[in-house]
Design a protein around this motif. Structure first.
Motif, mmCIF file in Angstrom:
data_model
loop_
_atom_site.group_PDB
_atom_site.id
_atom_site.type_symbol
_atom_site.label_atom_id
_atom_site.label_comp_id
_atom_site.label_asym_id
_atom_site.label_seq_id
_atom_site.Cartn_x
_atom_site.Cartn_y
_atom_site.Cartn_z
ATOM 1 N N GLN A 167 0.777 -1.241 0.000
ATOM 2 C CA GLN A 167 0.000 0.000 0.000
ATOM 3 C C GLN A 167 0.816 1.302 0.000
ATOM 4 O OE1 GLN A 167 -1.579 -2.803 1.561
ATOM 5 N NE2 GLN A 167 -2.708 -2.648 -0.343
ATOM 6 N N TYR A 194 0.047 6.975 0.184
ATOM 7 C CA TYR A 194 -0.351 5.685 0.740
ATOM 8 C C TYR A 194 -1.623 5.256 0.033
ATOM 9 C CZ TYR A 194 3.100 6.202 4.440
ATOM 10 O OH TYR A 194 4.280 6.331 5.118
ATOM 11 N N GLU A 197 -6.436 0.174 1.254
ATOM 12 C CA GLU A 197 -6.566 -1.287 1.182
ATOM 13 C C GLU A 197 -7.743 -1.581 0.270
ATOM 14 O OE1 GLU A 197 -4.953 -3.814 2.693
ATOM 15 O OE2 GLU A 197 -3.833 -2.923 4.350
#
Length: 204
Positions: A167, A194, A197
């Motif tokens: 990630q 980032y 998910e």
């Protein structure tokens, strides 16, 4: 952090010693060199060769990360600074038996006017390679130097692919290369963002 750095070095050493399927370094370097030569013949364009090497590295990195996490038992890094330490001292040591030096970019100055620069600069680090097993027996011809070939560009792709699987979207690029006449071989790795998910379709 100092204790962690020593810890990471020890983990890297241990993982390298424990690898049963080590490949002969000379064979590895020569095979990689032959691959680069083949790409140059196929594409006849050094920018395209750089892209292809990076793409190959990316595909390797997306698979290598699973092996790395399984062997090392490493958990999630607390910040991007720690990511740099783990890549340099555990990752490279585990797979290539080298430990590049890592230098972290200083955090952005708080005195910067927020209106003129609303987005703080992203964290980054530079890896300096004292040795590069990929370039062991290599001397680049003038044409490749002028064409802008980054001979070891596969490593940039490996890092990008591996970090994307955990990630992190990063930009990895060589900024100097001893093969090109520079004093050192350095790679900059910069965090872009980032990633969220991904939840499989149908899962809440």
């Amino acid at each position: 952090m100092a204790a962690s750095v020593k810890q990471y070095k020890a983990i890297g050493e241990e993982l390298w010693k424990g690898r049963s399927e080590k490949i002969n370094a000379e064979l590895f370097a020569l095979t990689y060199g032959a691959l680069v030569v083949q790409l140059i013949q196929d594409y006849e364009d050094y920018d395209e060769v750089n892209k292809q090497l990076e793409k190959m590295g990316y595909n390797i990195g997306t698979r290598l990360i699973e092996d790395f996490l399984a062997r090392s038992g490493m958990g999630r890094c607390s910040d991007f600074r720690e990511v740099g330490e783990v890549i340099a001292k555990v990752g490279f040591k585990t797979f290539l038996n080298i430990t590049p030096n890592v230098v972290h970019a200083p955090p952005p100055s708080p005195s910067v006017n927020r209106q003129s620069n609303p987005t703080p600069s992203q964290p980054s680090f530079i890896l300096t390679f004292d040795e590069n097993p990929l370039a062991e027996f290599v001397e680049l011809p003038e044409e490749a130097l002028e064409g802008g070939l980054w001979f070891s560009n596969v490593l940039c792709g490996v890092i990008r692919g591996a970090l994307e699987m955990v990630q992190m979207q990063v930009q990895a690029e060589f900024i100097s290369d001893a093969l090109r006449g520079d004093e050192t071989t350095e790679m900059r790795v910069k965090l872009v963002k980032y990633l969220e998910e991904e939840v499989p379709v149908g899962d809440d």
